[in-house]
Design a protein around this motif. Structure first.
Motif, PDB file in Angstrom:
ATOM      1  N   TYR A  55      24.057  27.555   8.889  1.00  0.00           N
ATOM      2  CA  TYR A  55      24.754  27.577  10.318  1.00  0.00           C
ATOM      3  C   TYR A  55      23.999  28.688  11.090  1.00  0.00           C
ATOM      4  O   TYR A  55      23.595  28.546  12.100  1.00  0.00           O
ATOM      5  CB  TYR A  55      26.304  27.848  10.087  1.00  0.00           C
ATOM      6  CG  TYR A  55      26.753  26.733   9.738  1.00  0.00           C
ATOM      7  CD1 TYR A  55      26.843  25.506  10.626  1.00  0.00           C
ATOM      8  CD2 TYR A  55      27.945  26.527   8.755  1.00  0.00           C
ATOM      9  CE1 TYR A  55      27.892  24.569  10.235  1.00  0.00           C
ATOM     10  CE2 TYR A  55      28.634  25.623   8.509  1.00  0.00           C
ATOM     11  CZ  TYR A  55      28.431  24.480   9.247  1.00  0.00           C
ATOM     12  OH  TYR A  55      29.486  23.405   9.257  1.00  0.00           O
ATOM     13  N   LEU A  56      23.682  29.734  10.604  1.00  0.00           N
ATOM     14  CA  LEU A  56      23.168  30.877  11.337  1.00  0.00           C
ATOM     15  C   LEU A  56      21.646  30.856  11.830  1.00  0.00           C
ATOM     16  O   LEU A  56      21.281  31.076  13.121  1.00  0.00           O
ATOM     17  CB  LEU A  56      23.247  32.153  10.611  1.00  0.00           C
ATOM     18  CG  LEU A  56      24.764  32.486  10.170  1.00  0.00           C
ATOM     19  CD1 LEU A  56      24.747  33.898   9.257  1.00  0.00           C
ATOM     20  CD2 LEU A  56      25.348  33.024  11.384  1.00  0.00           C
ATOM     21  N   ASP A  57      21.056  29.956  10.889  1.00  0.00           N
ATOM     22  CA  ASP A  57      19.832  29.581  11.449  1.00  0.00           C
ATOM     23  C   ASP A  57      19.563  28.500  12.198  1.00  0.00           C
ATOM     24  O   ASP A  57      18.620  28.146  13.167  1.00  0.00           O
ATOM     25  CB  ASP A  57      18.724  29.249  10.138  1.00  0.00           C
ATOM     26  CG  ASP A  57      18.560  30.527   9.279  1.00  0.00           C
ATOM     27  OD1 ASP A  57      18.535  31.716   9.681  1.00  0.00           O
ATOM     28  OD2 ASP A  57      18.177  30.445   7.927  1.00  0.00           O
ATOM     29  N   ASP A  58      20.756  27.678  12.344  1.00  0.00           N
ATOM     30  CA  ASP A  58      20.570  26.486  13.224  1.00  0.00           C
ATOM     31  C   ASP A  58      22.002  26.480  13.780  1.00  0.00           C
ATOM     32  O   ASP A  58      22.728  25.266  13.550  1.00  0.00           O
ATOM     33  CB  ASP A  58      20.136  25.306  12.731  1.00  0.00           C
ATOM     34  CG  ASP A  58      20.006  24.178  13.566  1.00  0.00           C
ATOM     35  OD1 ASP A  58      20.316  24.203  14.844  1.00  0.00           O
ATOM     36  OD2 ASP A  58      19.643  22.980  13.140  1.00  0.00           O
ATOM     37  N   PRO A  59      22.143  27.344  14.694  1.00  0.00           N
ATOM     38  CA  PRO A  59      23.609  27.266  15.255  1.00  0.00           C
ATOM     39  C   PRO A  59      24.215  26.156  15.926  1.00  0.00           C
ATOM     40  O   PRO A  59      25.194  25.858  16.484  1.00  0.00           O
ATOM     41  CB  PRO A  59      23.802  28.471  16.154  1.00  0.00           C
ATOM     42  CG  PRO A  59      22.274  28.794  16.540  1.00  0.00           C
ATOM     43  CD  PRO A  59      21.518  28.376  15.481  1.00  0.00           C
ATOM     44  N   ARG A  60      23.249  24.960  16.441  1.00  0.00           N
ATOM     45  CA  ARG A  60      23.393  23.841  17.001  1.00  0.00           C
ATOM     46  C   ARG A  60      24.439  23.249  16.058  1.00  0.00           C
ATOM     47  O   ARG A  60      25.320  22.351  16.627  1.00  0.00           O
ATOM     48  CB  ARG A  60      22.377  23.074  17.490  1.00  0.00           C
ATOM     49  CG  ARG A  60      21.351  23.631  18.494  1.00  0.00           C
ATOM     50  CD  ARG A  60      19.978  22.821  18.445  1.00  0.00           C
ATOM     51  NE  ARG A  60      19.385  22.659  17.229  1.00  0.00           N
ATOM     52  CZ  ARG A  60      18.315  21.963  16.805  1.00  0.00           C
ATOM     53  NH1 ARG A  60      17.924  21.043  17.812  1.00  0.00           N
ATOM     54  NH2 ARG A  60      17.803  21.789  15.837  1.00  0.00           N
ATOM     55  N   LEU A  61      24.200  23.419  14.832  1.00  0.00           N
ATOM     56  CA  LEU A  61      25.209  22.548  14.014  1.00  0.00           C
ATOM     57  C   LEU A  61      26.692  22.860  13.922  1.00  0.00           C
ATOM     58  O   LEU A  61      27.482  21.938  13.775  1.00  0.00           O
ATOM     59  CB  LEU A  61      24.588  23.032  12.367  1.00  0.00           C
ATOM     60  CG  LEU A  61      23.350  22.480  12.160  1.00  0.00           C
ATOM     61  CD1 LEU A  61      23.146  22.857  10.630  1.00  0.00           C
ATOM     62  CD2 LEU A  61      23.207  20.885  12.084  1.00  0.00           C
TER      63      LEU A  61
END
Length: 422
Positions: free
Chosen positions: A336-342
């Motif tokens: 989640y933190l590396d791809d907050p769009r999720l």
């Protein structure tokens, strides 16, 4: 004229009090509780009961019989329900089952899976089986086989009651928990860019089976690489001091406890102001915090040991699943933190997935289940109407009251006390 229904449960959980209102569309309903609150629940759980919910006077708890209240016989005489829902396989409820059936009422038992534990906070996921407890499983069936219907709280419970306890397959259904989530659906989806503040929420009580120390260790592992992350922890549970000690020992920053909640109606704001729910549990029957987080539109990470979430959680579509270890939880958080769009993508799916958990939908499900036992009366609708009228008149007679006084309310039957909540 709507059928009359009574639900009898241990404590006046706010979501059950709210559910009483939802059931009014289908039944003339009252909810009765043995206690308003217990020590393991926060004071802000105490909500106004209104006109249709009440705490039974003279309730006591014993290790042999669980909760007991002789006042329930007076209340049953007053209200004369058509259907009695009993929360839990307890010895006193076995007695009430027989009494209610004698008066012509339909009786439904509600229960979560039965674990082999001494208290509900224990971390074990071992369920009671015929192999591990042949006498106990036989006792459950003997005491409750006359129930008209059994609500297994989730598929795991339903399977256990049929496969291990020996109840008839047509006698047991998979029933949903009532849950108060209307306000959560109004929360906006989380639109986050890299390095925007992200708050992780550990919403469950601080007890072994939910593993708050695992959540803290995962947070410790992440904090140096993600300084914009914070963590909010539930305040209640016997591991509170251990959590405080962990925070102090490791000098963790941006960790807070949820000790500013003023009332139940403010609880949803905790979710609105959070982004990712974590539950690295060694056992859970599908905790209500998960549904609350989904309705709010949060990211969700739960362990593989959390049951009864298949309908509203799909790995990679609206959640991540982990092992109940700090390393596994930290790895899922990084996604989640590396791809907050999720967070936005998962939250949108989650809101849709739990729409069926609104109380209006749950009330309709209970109506359909209960209608099936009311309409399946083998003696026909005409006889049912006659019995209904006779029950209302006969139950008020002096002879019935005298029978109540002579009944053996100190039945030596005993069930294991190792039942657990979600």
């Amino acid at each position: 004229m709507k059928p009359r229904l009574v639900f009898l449960s241990n404590i006046a959980a706010p979501y059950q009090v709210k559910f009483c209102d939802a059931l009014q569309a289908h039944f003339e309903t009252e909810f009765w509780f043995y206690e308003q609150l217990i020590d393991r629940r926060p004071t802000w759980w105490k909500v106004p009961l209104g006109e249709r919910c009440k705490v039974l006077s003279g309730s006591i708890y014993t290790s042999r019989l669980n909760y007991v209240s002789l006042n329930v016989f007076k209340e049953l005489y007053r209200f004369k329900p058509d259907v009695l829902l009993l929360g839990g396989f307890t010895p006193f409820h076995a007695l009430l089952l027989r009494y209610a059936r004698w008066l012509g009422m339909k009786v439904v038992i509600l229960s979560e899976p039965i674990r082999i534990v001494d208290d509900e906070d224990a971390g074990s996921d071992k369920l009671l089986t015929r192999a591990s407890g042949p006498k106990k499983t036989q006792l459950f069936r003997a005491m409750f086989r006359d129930a008209d219907l059994i609500f297994g709280m989730g598929q795991v419970a339903r399977d256990q009651f049929v496969d291990e306890f020996g109840f008839r397959a047509d006698q047991v259904v998979n029933a949903p928990y009532p849950i108060d989530i209307e306000a959560y659906f109004d929360h906006p989806l989380r639109l986050k860019r890299p390095n925007d503040p992200v708050r992780i929420l550990f919403a469950n009580r601080l007890v072994e089976r939910y593993q708050p120390l695992v959540a803290l260790e995962a947070y410790r592992q992440l904090k140096a690489d993600y300084p914009h992350v914070s963590l909010a922890l539930n305040r209640d549970g016997h591991l509170y001091e251990a959590c405080r000690a962990f925070i102090a020992t490791h000098g963790l920053e941006d960790v807070t406890f949820l000790d500013q909640i003023a009332s139940w109606d403010d609880l949803h704001l905790v979710y609105r102001d959070s982004d990712i729910l974590v539950l690295p549990a060694t056992y859970s029957n599908g905790n209500l915090t998960i549904v609350e987080a989904c309705a709010s539109g949060m990211g969700v990470i739960v362990s593989h040991h959390v049951d009864n979430v298949a309908r509203h959680l799909q790995e990679g579509e609206n959640c991540f699943k982990c092992e109940p270890t700090a390393a596994s939880l930290a790895a899922s958080l990084r996604r989640y933190l590396d791809d907050p769009r999720l967070l936005w993508i998962h939250g949108a799916v989650s809101k849709q997935n739990v729409d069926h958990r609104r109380n209006t939908a749950t009330a309709a499900t209970y109506r359909d289940f209960i209608q099936s036992i009311i309409s399946s009366d083998d003696k026909g609708e005409q006889h049912h109407g006659q019995a209904h009228a006779a029950r209302r008149s006969d139950a008020s007679s002096a002879s019935h009251l005298e029978s109540e006084r002579k009944g053996d309310l100190h039945d030596p039957m005993r069930l294991p006390t190792g039942q657990s909540g979600s």
